[in-house]
Design a protein around this motif. Structure first.
Motif, mmCIF file in Angstrom:
data_model
loop_
_atom_site.group_PDB
_atom_site.id
_atom_site.type_symbol
_atom_site.label_atom_id
_atom_site.label_comp_id
_atom_site.label_asym_id
_atom_site.label_seq_id
_atom_site.Cartn_x
_atom_site.Cartn_y
_atom_site.Cartn_z
ATOM 1 N N SER A 93 4.322 10.851 -22.495
ATOM 2 C CA SER A 93 4.608 11.484 -21.971
ATOM 3 C C SER A 93 4.310 11.322 -20.060
ATOM 4 C CB SER A 93 4.168 12.990 -22.179
ATOM 5 O OG SER A 93 4.027 13.463 -23.658
ATOM 6 N N VAL A 94 5.019 12.096 -19.480
ATOM 7 C CA VAL A 94 4.999 11.517 -17.924
ATOM 8 C C VAL A 94 5.107 13.317 -16.863
ATOM 9 C CG1 VAL A 94 5.630 9.111 -18.277
ATOM 10 C CG2 VAL A 94 6.755 11.099 -17.444
ATOM 11 N N ASN A 95 4.368 13.535 -15.935
ATOM 12 C CA ASN A 95 4.124 14.457 -15.177
ATOM 13 C C ASN A 95 4.866 14.455 -14.281
ATOM 14 O OD1 ASN A 95 0.773 13.058 -15.196
ATOM 15 N ND2 ASN A 95 1.462 15.417 -16.666
ATOM 16 N N ASN A 96 5.541 13.181 -13.832
ATOM 17 C CA ASN A 96 6.925 13.192 -13.184
ATOM 18 C C ASN A 96 7.163 11.508 -12.774
ATOM 19 O OD1 ASN A 96 8.409 13.618 -10.380
ATOM 20 N ND2 ASN A 96 5.733 13.469 -9.395
ATOM 21 N N LEU A 97 8.736 11.866 -12.364
ATOM 22 C CA LEU A 97 9.539 10.112 -12.495
ATOM 23 C C LEU A 97 9.495 10.080 -10.854
ATOM 24 C CD1 LEU A 97 11.576 8.900 -14.921
ATOM 25 C CD2 LEU A 97 12.178 9.175 -12.979
ATOM 26 N N GLN A 98 10.240 9.110 -10.393
ATOM 27 C CA GLN A 98 10.652 9.063 -9.301
ATOM 28 C C GLN A 98 11.209 7.700 -9.369
ATOM 29 O OE1 GLN A 98 8.123 9.116 -5.508
ATOM 30 N NE2 GLN A 98 6.507 9.801 -6.686
ATOM 31 N N ALA A 122 1.536 17.507 -8.044
ATOM 32 C CA ALA A 122 2.849 17.175 -9.289
ATOM 33 C C ALA A 122 4.200 16.526 -8.308
ATOM 34 C CB ALA A 122 3.247 17.744 -10.506
ATOM 35 N N GLY A 123 4.308 17.135 -7.836
ATOM 36 C CA GLY A 123 6.170 17.347 -6.499
ATOM 37 C C GLY A 123 6.028 16.195 -5.196
ATOM 38 N N GLU A 124 4.475 15.539 -5.414
ATOM 39 C CA GLU A 124 4.641 15.161 -4.237
ATOM 40 C C GLU A 124 5.435 13.609 -4.202
ATOM 41 O OE1 GLU A 124 3.876 18.528 -2.252
ATOM 42 O OE2 GLU A 124 4.265 16.405 -1.461
ATOM 43 N N LYS A 125 6.200 12.894 -3.134
ATOM 44 C CA LYS A 125 6.356 11.829 -3.465
ATOM 45 C C LYS A 125 5.119 10.356 -2.956
ATOM 46 C CE LYS A 125 11.338 13.351 -2.234
ATOM 47 N NZ LYS A 125 12.447 12.630 -1.505
ATOM 48 N N LEU A 126 6.119 9.478 -3.385
ATOM 49 C CA LEU A 126 4.652 8.332 -3.029
ATOM 50 C C LEU A 126 5.431 7.702 -1.590
ATOM 51 C CD1 LEU A 126 2.621 6.919 -4.398
ATOM 52 C CD2 LEU A 126 4.624 5.067 -5.204
ATOM 53 N N PHE A 127 4.691 7.098 -0.624
ATOM 54 C CA PHE A 127 5.745 6.351 0.861
ATOM 55 C C PHE A 127 4.752 5.698 0.686
ATOM 56 C CE2 PHE A 127 7.664 9.838 2.941
ATOM 57 C CZ PHE A 127 6.972 11.511 2.255
ATOM 58 N N PHE A 128 5.525 3.897 0.675
ATOM 59 C CA PHE A 128 4.903 2.921 0.906
ATOM 60 C C PHE A 128 5.148 2.393 2.527
ATOM 61 C CE2 PHE A 128 4.815 1.353 -2.577
ATOM 62 C CZ PHE A 128 5.197 2.358 -3.992
ATOM 63 N N CYS A 141 0.581 -1.238 -0.070
ATOM 64 C CA CYS A 141 0.817 -0.085 0.057
ATOM 65 C C CYS A 141 0.730 1.312 0.298
ATOM 66 C CB CYS A 141 -1.143 -0.127 1.044
ATOM 67 S SG CYS A 141 -1.482 1.523 1.388
ATOM 68 N N ALA A 142 0.570 2.442 -0.917
ATOM 69 C CA ALA A 142 0.937 3.334 -0.753
ATOM 70 C C ALA A 142 0.660 4.852 -1.104
ATOM 71 C CB ALA A 142 2.136 3.805 -1.742
ATOM 72 N N SER A 143 1.081 5.860 -0.051
ATOM 73 C CA SER A 143 -0.053 7.292 -0.386
ATOM 74 C C SER A 143 0.857 8.934 -0.594
ATOM 75 C CB SER A 143 -0.801 7.223 1.116
ATOM 76 O OG SER A 143 0.517 7.734 1.677
ATOM 77 N N ARG A 144 0.170 9.402 -1.246
ATOM 78 C CA ARG A 144 1.007 10.941 -0.988
ATOM 79 C C ARG A 144 0.165 11.947 -1.191
ATOM 80 N NH1 ARG A 144 0.585 12.559 -6.817
ATOM 81 N NH2 ARG A 144 0.010 11.680 -7.901
ATOM 82 N N LEU A 145 0.768 12.563 -1.284
ATOM 83 C CA LEU A 145 -0.708 13.769 -1.092
ATOM 84 C C LEU A 145 -0.229 14.554 -2.409
ATOM 85 C CD1 LEU A 145 1.334 16.776 1.020
ATOM 86 C CD2 LEU A 145 -0.913 15.510 1.819
ATOM 87 N N TYR A 150 12.842 12.402 -6.807
ATOM 88 C CA TYR A 150 11.759 12.388 -7.694
ATOM 89 C C TYR A 150 12.524 13.511 -8.721
ATOM 90 C CZ TYR A 150 8.350 16.291 -8.340
ATOM 91 O OH TYR A 150 8.071 17.661 -9.453
ATOM 92 N N ILE A 151 12.377 13.631 -10.018
ATOM 93 C CA ILE A 151 12.688 14.046 -10.759
ATOM 94 C C ILE A 151 12.094 14.216 -12.076
ATOM 95 C CG2 ILE A 151 14.124 12.057 -11.083
ATOM 96 C CD1 ILE A 151 16.700 13.997 -12.020
ATOM 97 N N PRO A 152 11.396 14.932 -11.889
ATOM 98 C CA PRO A 152 9.724 15.413 -13.684
ATOM 99 C C PRO A 152 11.504 15.422 -15.115
ATOM 100 C CG PRO A 152 10.422 17.027 -12.315
ATOM 101 C CD PRO A 152 10.858 16.115 -11.537
ATOM 102 N N SER A 153 13.088 16.052 -14.426
ATOM 103 C CA SER A 153 13.643 16.927 -15.492
ATOM 104 C C SER A 153 14.776 17.698 -14.570
ATOM 105 C CB SER A 153 12.882 17.520 -16.477
ATOM 106 O OG SER A 153 12.451 18.809 -15.488
ATOM 107 N N GLY A 154 15.920 17.470 -15.562
ATOM 108 C CA GLY A 154 17.319 17.864 -15.059
ATOM 109 C C GLY A 154 17.697 16.903 -13.922
ATOM 110 N N THR A 155 18.650 17.513 -13.843
ATOM 111 C CA THR A 155 19.845 16.495 -12.974
ATOM 112 C C THR A 155 19.652 16.329 -11.270
ATOM 113 O OG1 THR A 155 21.690 16.126 -14.698
ATOM 114 C CG2 THR A 155 22.609 15.753 -12.706
ATOM 115 N N LYS A 156 19.556 15.504 -10.414
ATOM 116 C CA LYS A 156 19.813 16.035 -8.822
ATOM 117 C C LYS A 156 20.412 15.150 -8.148
ATOM 118 C CE LYS A 156 15.020 16.683 -7.856
ATOM 119 N NZ LYS A 156 14.235 17.262 -6.956
ATOM 120 N N GLN A 157 21.667 15.643 -7.468
ATOM 121 C CA GLN A 157 22.554 14.512 -6.933
ATOM 122 C C GLN A 157 22.363 14.537 -4.805
ATOM 123 O OE1 GLN A 157 26.495 15.463 -7.574
ATOM 124 N NE2 GLN A 157 27.177 13.485 -6.783
#
Lengths: 113, 109
Positions: free
Chosen positions: B28-33, A98-104, A91-95, B48-55
């Motif tokens: 096309s995607v809105n987001n990627l993890q 677009a920028g919200e991470k998924l927690f498991f 099971c997972a959840s998030r807010l 969490y990285i929809p575009s660009g580079t993170k470290q």
């Protein structure tokens, strides 16, 4: 703050039995998800919910049902268990957003014999 | 629905080596993890990285959304990096989250 809590951790069912996998989150997340992971494979989406009273099917919904009566809880019901449903269920959840991470949660290992 | 393929499916590294994992997606995607599933089955969100580079320490990730791929770099690998790495994409108005096929990494001493 417990995060995403799944119960039970392990369960063995006989063919034809039914059960409910419980999932609860205390982060006030509006989106919740159920995935299954077969041995050595990736995660497949079973059902998801974007808020209380709203659910929708994922890739592999057959044999399962869900309900979302509260923000916190998202139980997964197996009716007439079959050996093909032997898997680990996450099971997972998030807010919302677009920028919200998924927690498991930690997963439920289910065997149907 | 959207297809998410990862490569390589399996990878064995000597401790200290570097590696690149790839995630290709069909639409096309809105987001990627990126996630790491440890040998005990726990799923940990890496980026969490929809575009660009993170470290983040020895790990970095790059997403080129216009070309529909993302890369995860692991430098100076350690045995604790072992496990399965998944990418996951958001589609369908941010709601659905679809996981890739995974890369199983084993780092040997």
């Amino acid at each position: 703050n417990a995060g995403v809590t799944q119960t039970p951790k392990f369960r063995i069912l006989k063919i034809g039995q039914s059960m409910t996998l419980q999932c609860a989150q205390d982060m006030n997340h509006n989106y919740m998800y159920w995935y299954r992971q077969d041995p050595g494979m990736g995660l497949k989406l079973i059902y998801y919910s974007v808020g209380a009273g709203i659910t929708d099917k994922g890739e592999v919904p057959n044999g399962y049902n869900v309900s979302r009566s509260t923000t916190e809880d998202f139980p997964l019901r197996l009716e007439l268990a079959a050996p093909s449903q032997t898997s680990v269920y996450f099971c997972a959840s998030r807010l919302q957003g677009a920028g919200e991470k998924l927690f498991f949660g930690s997963g439920t290992q289910l065997s149907v014999l | 629905g959207i297809q998410v393929e990862q490569s390589p499916p399996d990878l064995i590294l000597q401790e200290g080596a570097n590696s690149t994992l790839r995630c290709n997606f069909s639409d096309s995607v809105n987001n990627l993890q990126w996630f790491h599933q440890n040998p005990w089955g726990q799923l940990i969100n890496l980026f969490y990285i929809p575009s660009g580079t993170k470290q983040n320490g020895r790990l970095s990730a790059t997403t080129v959304a216009t070309e529909r791929y993302s890369l995860l770099y692991i430098s100076s690998s350690q045995t604790t990096d072992s496990g399965v790495y998944f990418c996951a994409v958001h589609s369908g108005g941010y709601q659905k989250v679809t996981f890739g096929t995974g890369t199983k990494l084993q780092v040997i001493p």
